[in-house]
Motif scaffolding. Structure first.
Motif, PDB file in Angstrom:
ATOM      1  N   ASN A 162       0.828  -1.141  -0.078  1.00 35.00           N
ATOM      2  CA  ASN A 162       0.036  -0.210   0.063  1.00 35.00           C
ATOM      3  C   ASN A 162       0.770   1.234   0.075  1.00 35.00           C
ATOM      4  N   SER A 163       0.924   2.122  -1.009  1.00 39.76           N
ATOM      5  CA  SER A 163       1.759   3.181  -1.183  1.00 39.76           C
ATOM      6  C   SER A 163       1.060   4.251  -0.417  1.00 39.76           C
ATOM      7  N   VAL A 164       0.126   4.069   0.497  1.00 38.55           N
ATOM      8  CA  VAL A 164       0.151   5.418   1.551  1.00 38.55           C
ATOM      9  C   VAL A 164       1.032   5.396   2.483  1.00 38.55           C
ATOM     10  N   VAL A 165       1.693   4.315   2.986  1.00 36.83           N
ATOM     11  CA  VAL A 165       2.647   4.118   3.952  1.00 36.83           C
ATOM     12  C   VAL A 165       4.042   4.645   3.455  1.00 36.83           C
ATOM     13  N   PRO A 166       4.624   5.489   3.964  1.00 38.44           N
ATOM     14  CA  PRO A 166       6.081   5.912   3.431  1.00 38.44           C
ATOM     15  C   PRO A 166       6.787   4.998   3.089  1.00 38.44           C
ATOM     16  N   HIS A 167       7.514   5.341   2.012  1.00 36.62           N
ATOM     17  CA  HIS A 167       8.426   4.115   1.240  1.00 36.62           C
ATOM     18  C   HIS A 167       9.586   4.559   0.236  1.00 36.62           C
ATOM     19  N   ALA A 168      10.407   3.977  -0.045  1.00 33.62           N
ATOM     20  CA  ALA A 168      11.322   4.388  -0.870  1.00 33.62           C
ATOM     21  C   ALA A 168      11.977   3.057  -1.569  1.00 33.62           C
ATOM     22  N   VAL A 169      12.306   2.942  -2.623  1.00 32.02           N
ATOM     23  CA  VAL A 169      12.985   1.818  -3.220  1.00 32.02           C
ATOM     24  C   VAL A 169      14.480   2.252  -4.014  1.00 32.02           C
ATOM     25  N   ASN A 170      15.466   1.766  -3.545  1.00 35.51           N
ATOM     26  CA  ASN A 170      16.769   1.964  -3.936  1.00 35.51           C
ATOM     27  C   ASN A 170      17.721   0.823  -4.242  1.00 35.51           C
ATOM     28  N   ALA A 171      18.646   1.239  -5.039  1.00 33.99           N
ATOM     29  CA  ALA A 171      19.771  -0.025  -5.487  1.00 33.99           C
ATOM     30  C   ALA A 171      20.413  -0.374  -4.006  1.00 33.99           C
ATOM     31  N   ALA A 172      20.471  -1.473  -3.949  1.00 28.41           N
ATOM     32  CA  ALA A 172      21.033  -2.066  -2.531  1.00 28.41           C
ATOM     33  C   ALA A 172      22.551  -2.454  -2.559  1.00 28.41           C
ATOM     34  N   ASN A 173      23.264  -2.654  -3.427  1.00 25.24           N
ATOM     35  CA  ASN A 173      24.558  -2.980  -3.302  1.00 25.24           C
ATOM     36  C   ASN A 173      25.679  -2.116  -4.034  1.00 25.24           C
ATOM     37  N   GLY A 174      25.322  -0.937  -4.525  1.00 25.53           N
ATOM     38  CA  GLY A 174      26.221  -0.105  -5.074  1.00 25.53           C
ATOM     39  C   GLY A 174      26.263  -0.371  -6.650  1.00 25.53           C
ATOM     40  N   LYS A 175      25.292  -1.514  -7.097  1.00 28.39           N
ATOM     41  CA  LYS A 175      25.320  -1.408  -8.708  1.00 28.39           C
ATOM     42  C   LYS A 175      23.784  -1.026  -9.102  1.00 28.39           C
ATOM     43  N   ALA A 177      20.348  -1.406 -10.318  1.00 25.14           N
ATOM     44  CA  ALA A 177      19.409  -2.506 -10.323  1.00 25.14           C
ATOM     45  C   ALA A 177      18.216  -2.062 -11.368  1.00 25.14           C
ATOM     46  N   THR A 178      17.413  -2.848 -11.817  1.00 27.68           N
ATOM     47  CA  THR A 178      16.271  -3.037 -12.708  1.00 27.68           C
ATOM     48  C   THR A 178      15.100  -3.793 -12.508  1.00 27.68           C
ATOM     49  N   ILE A 179      14.001  -2.873 -12.316  1.00 31.17           N
ATOM     50  CA  ILE A 179      12.901  -3.416 -11.654  1.00 31.17           C
ATOM     51  C   ILE A 179      11.620  -3.135 -12.767  1.00 31.17           C
ATOM     52  N   TYR A 180      10.436  -4.067 -12.501  1.00 24.37           N
ATOM     53  CA  TYR A 180       9.305  -3.694 -13.365  1.00 24.37           C
ATOM     54  C   TYR A 180       8.432  -3.212 -12.201  1.00 24.37           C
ATOM     55  N   ALA A 181       7.630  -2.118 -12.192  1.00 20.49           N
ATOM     56  CA  ALA A 181       6.928  -1.680 -11.435  1.00 20.49           C
ATOM     57  C   ALA A 181       5.435  -1.238 -12.070  1.00 20.49           C
ATOM     58  N   VAL A 182       4.321  -1.714 -11.295  1.00 17.25           N
ATOM     59  CA  VAL A 182       2.924  -1.569 -11.559  1.00 17.25           C
ATOM     60  C   VAL A 182       2.182  -0.625 -10.563  1.00 17.25           C
ATOM     61  N   ILE A 183       2.018   0.732 -10.646  1.00 16.89           N
ATOM     62  CA  ILE A 183       1.431   1.323  -9.811  1.00 16.89           C
ATOM     63  C   ILE A 183      -0.157   1.753 -10.156  1.00 16.89           C
ATOM     64  N   TYR A 184      -0.753   1.460  -9.249  1.00 16.66           N
ATOM     65  CA  TYR A 184      -2.191   1.989  -9.071  1.00 16.66           C
ATOM     66  C   TYR A 184      -2.522   3.198  -8.498  1.00 16.66           C
ATOM     67  N   THR A 185      -3.252   4.014  -8.715  1.00 20.58           N
ATOM     68  CA  THR A 185      -3.803   5.094  -8.155  1.00 20.58           C
ATOM     69  C   THR A 185      -5.139   5.360  -8.536  1.00 20.58           C
ATOM     70  N   PRO A 186      -6.036   5.190  -7.430  1.00 18.69           N
ATOM     71  CA  PRO A 186      -7.607   5.786  -7.852  1.00 18.69           C
ATOM     72  C   PRO A 186      -7.592   7.187  -8.245  1.00 18.69           C
TER      73      PRO A 186
END
Length: 187
Positions: A162-175, A177-186
């Motif tokens: 649930n993205s109302v909870v404060p959050h952050a996504v970062n690369a973890a090991n100094g390299k 990173a690639t991700i697929y993200a799907v975001i739903y917002t009403p």
């Protein structure tokens, strides 16, 4: 002068249609006025969280600002074109993220799918916005800060929150990173 089809021009157009000053939209969306002016001038590409807040304040879905034209179903993005199609989000709001919008052209969509390259040099700040996010790690490792918890995820791992909870996504090991993200917002 900015491109009339650019994200910044679209934000400005919708703001003006509603008769809002940039200061009013900044207040309504909880986006700093200087950041909003930079977005409207196409000097910076906003983070997903900022774009969600602007879209909500303008009564629009996020795709209203990212779509260039209608494309009939199915929307297909070939893997070999994703890296070349990424848009740098370096700047005030989204340093270190490079986005490829995977749903562009599907004007009736309810989700925002992305392919994202996460640069390890820039840590993303904590943010929150309405909706939900689903992310799959493609390669390397990412760190998810979610509320007061921190998780490290590797290639093949996923996260759904649930993205109302404060959050952050970062690369973890100094390299990177690639991700697929799907975001739903009403809306």
């Amino acid at each position: 002068m900015s491109n009339p089809q650019s994200l910044g021009s679209r934000v400005r157009t919708y703001r003006e249609r509603l008769g809002l000053s940039s200061e009013e939209l900044a207040k309504n969306s909880n986006v700093e006025a200087a950041v909003l002016k930079s977005i409207e001038a196409d000097e910076v590409y906003p983070s997903i969280g900022t774009l969600v807040r602007l879209a909500r304040a303008l009564g629009q879905r996020v795709g209203t600002f990212t779509d260039d034209q209608f494309v009939p179903d199915p929307i297909i993005v070939k893997a070999e074109t994703m890296v070349a199609a990424t848009t740098s989000a370096d700047g005030i709001e989204a340093p270190g993220y490079h986005y490829c919008l995977l749903g562009m052209g599907k004007t009736d969509r309810h989700m925002e799918p992305y392919y994202i390259i996460v640069d390890p040099q820039n840590k993303r700040p904590i943010s929150a916005h309405e909706g939900e996010e689903f992310i799959i790690v493609v390669n390397d490792e990412v760190e998810l800060v979610y509320g007061k918890q921190t998780f490290v995820l590797s290639a093949g791992d996923s996260m759904y929150y649930n993205s109302v909870v404060p959050h952050a996504v970062n690369a973890a090991n100094g390299k990177p990173a690639t991700i697929y993200a799907v975001i739903y917002t009403p809306i």
